[in-house]
Design a protein around this motif. Structure first.
Motif, short mmCIF file in Angstrom:
data_model
loop_
_atom_site.label_atom_id
_atom_site.label_comp_id
_atom_site.label_asym_id
_atom_site.label_seq_id
_atom_site.Cartn_x
_atom_site.Cartn_y
_atom_site.Cartn_z
N VAL A 150 0.85 -1.18 0.00
CA VAL A 150 0.00 0.00 0.00
C VAL A 150 0.89 1.24 0.00
O VAL A 150 1.67 1.46 0.94
CB VAL A 150 -0.93 0.01 1.22
CG1 VAL A 150 -1.80 1.27 1.22
CG2 VAL A 150 -1.82 -1.23 1.24
N TYR A 151 0.79 2.04 -1.04
CA TYR A 151 1.56 3.28 -1.16
C TYR A 151 0.67 4.46 -0.79
O TYR A 151 -0.52 4.47 -1.13
CB TYR A 151 2.07 3.45 -2.59
CG TYR A 151 3.12 2.44 -3.00
CD1 TYR A 151 4.48 2.76 -2.94
CD2 TYR A 151 2.76 1.17 -3.44
CE1 TYR A 151 5.44 1.84 -3.30
CE2 TYR A 151 3.72 0.23 -3.81
CZ TYR A 151 5.06 0.58 -3.74
OH TYR A 151 6.02 -0.34 -4.10
N TRP A 152 1.25 5.44 -0.11
CA TRP A 152 0.43 6.57 0.33
C TRP A 152 1.23 7.86 0.39
O TRP A 152 2.45 7.85 0.47
CB TRP A 152 -0.20 6.28 1.70
CG TRP A 152 0.80 6.05 2.80
CD1 TRP A 152 1.41 4.87 3.12
CD2 TRP A 152 1.29 7.00 3.73
NE1 TRP A 152 2.27 5.03 4.19
CE2 TRP A 152 2.21 6.34 4.59
CE3 TRP A 152 1.05 8.36 3.93
CZ2 TRP A 152 2.87 7.00 5.61
CZ3 TRP A 152 1.72 9.02 4.96
CH2 TRP A 152 2.62 8.33 5.79
N ALA A 153 0.48 8.96 0.35
CA ALA A 153 1.08 10.29 0.44
C ALA A 153 -0.02 11.25 0.88
O ALA A 153 -1.20 10.90 0.94
CB ALA A 153 1.67 10.72 -0.89
N THR A 154 0.38 12.48 1.19
CA THR A 154 -0.59 13.51 1.57
C THR A 154 -0.89 14.46 0.42
O THR A 154 -1.50 15.50 0.61
CB THR A 154 -0.11 14.30 2.80
OG1 THR A 154 1.19 14.82 2.53
CG2 THR A 154 -0.05 13.40 4.03
N GLU A 155 -0.43 14.09 -0.77
CA GLU A 155 -0.74 14.84 -1.99
C GLU A 155 -1.20 13.85 -3.04
O GLU A 155 -0.77 12.69 -3.05
CB GLU A 155 0.50 15.60 -2.50
CG GLU A 155 1.03 16.66 -1.55
CD GLU A 155 0.11 17.87 -1.44
OE1 GLU A 155 -0.72 18.07 -2.35
OE2 GLU A 155 0.23 18.61 -0.44
N PRO A 156 -2.09 14.26 -3.95
CA PRO A 156 -2.52 13.34 -5.01
C PRO A 156 -1.38 12.99 -5.95
O PRO A 156 -0.35 13.66 -5.99
CB PRO A 156 -3.62 14.14 -5.72
CG PRO A 156 -3.37 15.57 -5.39
CD PRO A 156 -2.75 15.58 -4.02
N GLY A 157 -1.57 11.89 -6.69
CA GLY A 157 -0.53 11.42 -7.60
C GLY A 157 0.48 10.54 -6.90
O GLY A 157 1.69 10.70 -7.09
N VAL A 158 0.00 9.60 -6.10
CA VAL A 158 0.89 8.69 -5.35
C VAL A 158 1.72 7.88 -6.34
O VAL A 158 1.21 7.36 -7.34
CB VAL A 158 0.07 7.75 -4.45
CG1 VAL A 158 1.00 6.83 -3.67
CG2 VAL A 158 -0.81 8.55 -3.50
N THR A 211 -6.42 15.91 7.80
CA THR A 211 -5.47 15.79 6.69
C THR A 211 -5.96 14.73 5.72
O THR A 211 -6.36 13.64 6.15
CB THR A 211 -4.07 15.42 7.21
OG1 THR A 211 -3.58 16.48 8.05
CG2 THR A 211 -3.10 15.22 6.05
N THR A 212 -5.93 15.02 4.43
CA THR A 212 -6.36 14.05 3.43
C THR A 212 -5.18 13.16 3.05
O THR A 212 -4.08 13.65 2.77
CB THR A 212 -6.91 14.75 2.18
OG1 THR A 212 -8.03 15.56 2.57
CG2 THR A 212 -7.37 13.73 1.15
N ILE A 252 -7.17 6.40 -4.43
CA ILE A 252 -8.31 6.77 -3.61
C ILE A 252 -7.81 7.65 -2.45
O ILE A 252 -6.60 7.75 -2.22
CB ILE A 252 -9.07 5.53 -3.07
CG1 ILE A 252 -8.10 4.40 -2.62
CG2 ILE A 252 -9.95 4.96 -4.18
CD1 ILE A 252 -7.57 4.54 -1.28
N SER A 253 -8.73 8.29 -1.75
CA SER A 253 -8.32 9.18 -0.66
C SER A 253 -9.38 9.21 0.43
O SER A 253 -10.55 8.85 0.20
CB SER A 253 -8.07 10.60 -1.17
OG SER A 253 -9.28 11.17 -1.67
#
Length: 242
Positions: free
Chosen positions: A72-80, A103-104, A124-125
Motif C-alpha cells: 500500500v503506497y500513500w502520500a498527503t498529496e494526489p498522484g501517489v 489531513t487528506t 483513492i483518498s
C-alpha cells in the motif's frame, strides 16, 4: 497355363512385411509439451476504497488472482507514486493508524507475487475526522486536541472540545481522576477504556471527590454516563455511586 514362381512370391511377402512394420512402428519420438507462458506479476487489485476513521484510514480492496501479498503506497498529496511511503506485505483491510485528523491521505495498492509487483490500482483518498473526544489521566494533556492519538487529561477539557467540535461522545481511559465531574446534557461519557486500543475493559474511570463535591444539574434530556464511578475521597472501597 499359370506358372508358380516361388522367388517372386517370397519377394512380395518381404515387401508387404516391411511396409507393415514401418506403418506399425511410426514415429517413435515423443510429443513435446506446449511451452508454459512466461510468469508475470499479478493484476492490480480492484474495487479499492478508503474509509476515514478517527485518526485512521482503512483501505479495502478485492483480492487479485495470483497475488501473495499487497503493498500500500500513500502520500498527503494526489498522484501517489511507487517511490512514496509504503506498507509492505499487507492484506485487506489495511488499517492505517496514527493519521492526523483533518489531513487528506491518498493511496494506491499493488499486488505482489514471486515475479514482482502489479501496476498500481486506482488512486483513492480519505480524510480522518475526530468522532469522539478521548481522555486519559495518565497519558493525556489538556493542551492536546483530544483525538485518539493525543487525548486530553480531564473531563472538563473534553467537554470544551466536544462542544467546540459539535461531538456527542467522550471516551475515557480507565483509571483514577482527581477531578469533580460536571456532566453536560446530551454528551455521552463512556469510561473504562483500556489503552492503547481504547477497548472497554473490566475497570472503570474513577473520580475521587470530596464527600459533598459531586453534583449534577440542568440535565433535562437523556444523557448516558457508563463505566464511571464517583467515589468520596474518604470512602471505603466499593462505597461509590455511578
Amino acid at each position: 497355363m499359370l506358372r508358380f514362381n516361388p522367388s517372386r512370391l517370397l519377394l512380395t511377402a518381404w515387401i508387404l512385411l516391411a511396409a507393415f512394420l514401418l506403418a506399425s512402428c511410426g514415429d517413435d519420438s515423443t510429443t513435446e509439451p506446449e511451452p508454459e507462458p512466461d510468469p508475470t506479476p499479478p493484476d492490480p487489485p480492484a474495487q479499492v476504497q478508503a474509509v476515514a476513521g478517527d485518526g485512521a484510514v482503512s483501505v479495502i480492496w478485492t483480492p487479485s488472482n495470483e497475488a501473495k501479498a499487497y503493498n500500500v503506497y500513500w502520500a498527503t498529496e494526489p498522484g501517489v507514486s511507487g517511490t512514496d511511503s509504503v506498507s509492505v506485505d499487507t492484506a485487506s483491510p489495511f488499517v492505517h493508524l496514527g493519521r492526523e485528523n483533518g489531513t487528506t491521505y491518498y493511496y494506491h495498492v499493488r499486488a505482489v507475487n514471486d515475479v514482482g509487483e502489479s501496476e498500481a490500482s486506482n488512486e483513492i483518498s480519505a480524510t480522518p475526522t475526530m468522532a469522539s473526544v478521548y481522555v486519559s489521566g495518565d497519558t493525556g494533556d489538556d493542551d492536546n486536541d483530544g483525538s485518539r492519538a493525543t487525548p486530553v487529561a480531564t473531563l472538563a477539557r473534553a467537554y470544551e472540545v466536544a462542544q467546540a467540535e459539535d461531538l456527542d461522545t467522550i471516551q475515557m481511559a480507565a483509571g483514577d481522576y482527581d477531578e469533580v465531574p460536571a456532566f453536560v446534557e446530551g454528551i455521552w461519557v463512556e469510561g473504562g477504556h483500556d489503552l492503547p486500543d481504547w477497548t472497554v475493559g473490566a475497570d472503570r474511570s474513577v473520580f475521587s471527590v470530596p464527600a459533598t463535591g459531586a453534583t449534577v444539574s440542568d440535565i433535562d434530556a437523556a444523557t448516558i454516563v457508563s463505566n464511571v464511578a464517583i467515589v468520596a475521597g474518604d470512602a471505603t472501597t466499593g462505597n461509590s455511586i455511578a
